[in-house]
Design a protein around this motif. Structure first.
Motif, short mmCIF file in Angstrom:
data_model
loop_
_atom_site.label_atom_id
_atom_site.label_comp_id
_atom_site.label_asym_id
_atom_site.label_seq_id
_atom_site.Cartn_x
_atom_site.Cartn_y
_atom_site.Cartn_z
N PRO A 178 32.33 119.02 25.58
CA PRO A 178 33.02 120.32 25.38
C PRO A 178 34.03 120.66 26.46
N ILE A 179 33.81 120.18 27.67
CA ILE A 179 34.81 120.43 28.73
C ILE A 179 36.11 119.72 28.39
N ALA A 180 35.99 118.48 27.90
CA ALA A 180 37.20 117.73 27.53
C ALA A 180 37.91 118.40 26.35
N ALA A 181 37.13 118.91 25.41
CA ALA A 181 37.75 119.60 24.26
C ALA A 181 38.53 120.82 24.74
N ALA A 218 39.76 121.26 27.73
CA ALA A 218 40.90 120.79 28.52
C ALA A 218 42.07 120.41 27.61
N ARG A 219 41.75 119.80 26.46
CA ARG A 219 42.82 119.43 25.51
C ARG A 219 43.50 120.68 24.94
N VAL A 263 47.20 123.44 31.88
CA VAL A 263 46.15 123.38 32.89
C VAL A 263 45.68 121.93 33.06
N ASP A 264 45.58 121.48 34.29
CA ASP A 264 44.96 120.18 34.58
C ASP A 264 43.50 120.45 34.92
N VAL A 265 42.62 119.63 34.39
CA VAL A 265 41.18 119.84 34.58
C VAL A 265 40.57 118.57 35.19
N GLY A 266 39.71 118.77 36.16
CA GLY A 266 39.02 117.63 36.78
C GLY A 266 37.55 117.94 37.01
N SER A 279 34.51 107.41 30.90
CA SER A 279 34.49 107.08 29.47
C SER A 279 34.13 108.30 28.64
N ARG A 280 33.26 109.17 29.12
CA ARG A 280 32.90 110.38 28.38
C ARG A 280 34.09 111.35 28.28
N ALA A 281 34.84 111.48 29.38
CA ALA A 281 35.91 112.48 29.42
C ALA A 281 37.12 112.05 28.59
N GLY A 282 37.25 110.76 28.39
CA GLY A 282 38.28 110.25 27.49
C GLY A 282 39.71 110.63 27.86
N GLY A 283 39.99 110.79 29.14
CA GLY A 283 41.37 111.02 29.57
C GLY A 283 41.76 112.48 29.65
N ALA A 284 41.03 113.37 28.98
CA ALA A 284 41.41 114.79 28.99
C ALA A 284 41.05 115.45 30.31
N VAL A 285 40.03 114.92 30.96
CA VAL A 285 39.55 115.47 32.23
C VAL A 285 39.68 114.37 33.28
N ALA A 286 40.37 114.67 34.36
CA ALA A 286 40.48 113.70 35.46
C ALA A 286 39.14 113.66 36.20
#
Ligand code: PGA
Length: 250
Positions: free
Chosen positions: A26-29, A31-32, A37-40, A53-60
Motif C-alpha cells: 500500500p505504501i507503493a500504491a 507513492a504512485r 512526491v518522492d517516497v523512500g 522487489s516488494r516496492a517495485g520501483g515506486a518507493v526508493a
C-alpha cells in the motif's frame, strides 16, 4: 527560486521483518498516486533486497548507515557500494542515534556522506540539537556547526539531502512547532546557499522528530520544509500513507 519535490522517507530503525514488508504494497500504491512526491523507506540492511522487489520501483529503498570505505577489514559494516548492489537508492548518515550509540563524529559522518554520494546514493545527512541547547538558545549555532562539519563538498550530479531532527522530538511524541521548524530550516537554507551557491537552493531539507499523520500537513507547509524523515509512523502503511498524502497536497 528552486522548485523542490517533496521527499518523505521512512526510517524503520531496528524494526521490521519479512512479514512487515507487506506494508510496502500500500505504501507503493500511495507513492504512485502522489504526484510530485518522492517516497523512500530505509529498513534494516537484511531486508533491503526483498524490500526492493516488494516496492517495485515506486518507493526508493535505502540503508540507515554506510561505511566510509568501499571495502576492507571493518567487521559488521556495510559499504555504500554494497547498498547500491543490494538495490538501495538512498542512505541515511549521521542519525542522532548513531552519533549517540556509536560515537559518530561530524568528521566521520562527512566521510560517510562523501562515500555515499560518490557511490550514487541520495544521501540524507542528519543534524539536530539536544533539548539543553534549545533551552540555552544555542540550537541554531549547534546545528549550523554540525552542518558545516558533516556535509562533504557537493558534486553537481550528487544528491544531498539534509534532515533536521531535533533530538528531543525523536520518538517522544513531541514535535517542533512550525515556528521552530521555520527558524531552523531557514538558517540551514542560508548556510547551504552560502556554501554551495545555487546548488544549495536545490538541496532538500527534511524535518524529522515525531512527524505523523496529524502534524505532517502543517509542517510540510512551512517554507524550506521539503518533506519528512519519519521513524515510528513509517512502520505501518496506515500511519505512513497519510503523511505521503499530506506531502502531495502541500
Ligand atoms: P520518530 O523518529 O519519527 O519516531 O520521532 C524520527 C527519526 O529518528 O528519524
Amino acid at each position: 527560486m528552486h522548485v523542490r519535490r517533496k521527499l518523505v522517507v521512512g526510517n524503520w530503525k531496528m524494526n521490521g521483518n519479512r512479514a512487515a514488508l507487506a506494508e510496502l504494497i500500500p505504501i507503493a500504491a500511495a507513492a504512485r498516486e502522489a504526484a510530485g512526491v518522492d517516497v523512500g523507506i530505509c529498513p534494516p540492511f537484511t531486508l533491503i533486497p526483498l524490500a526492493v522487489s516488494r516496492a517495485g520501483g515506486a518507493v526508493a529503498i535505502g540503508g540507515q548507515d554506510c561505511h566510509a570505505s568501499a571495502s576492507g577489514a571493518h567487521t559488521g559494516n556495510v559499504s555504500a557500494a554494497m547498498l547500491v548492489e543490494a538495490g538501495a537508492k538512498l542512505v541515511i548518515v549521521g542519525h542522532s542515534e548513531r552519533r549517540a550509540d556509536q560515537g559518530e563524529t561530524d568528521v566521520l559522518v562527512r566521510a560517510k556522506a562523501a562515500a555515499a554520494l560518490a557511490a550514487g546514493l541520495r544521501t540524507i545527512v542528519c543534524v539536530g540539537e539536544v533539548e539543553e541547547e534549545r533551552i540555552a538558545g544555542s540550537h541554531v549555532e549547534k546545528v549550523l556547526y554540525q552542518l558545516e562539519h558533516s556535509l562533504p563538498e557537493l558534486a553537481a550530479e550528487a544528491e544531498l539531502v539534509v534532515a533536521y531532527e531535533p533530538i528531543w522530538a525523536i520518538g517522544t511524541g513531541r514535535t517542533a512547532t512550525c515556528g521552530d521548524a521555520a527558524e531552523m530550516h531557514r538558517a540551514i537554507r542560508e548556510s547551504l546557499v552560502d556554501r554551495f551557491g545555487d546548488a544549495g537552493g536545490r538541496v532538500r531539507i527534511l524535518y524529522g522528530g515525531s512527524c505523523n499523520a496529524t502534524n505532517a500537513a502543517e509542517l510540510f507547509a512551512v517554507e524550506d520544509v521539503d518533506g519528512g524523515l519519519v521513524g515510528g509512523a513509517s512502520l505501518t502503511a496506515a500511519q505512513f500513507v497519510p503523511i505521503v498524502e499530506a506531502a502531495a497536497r502541500s
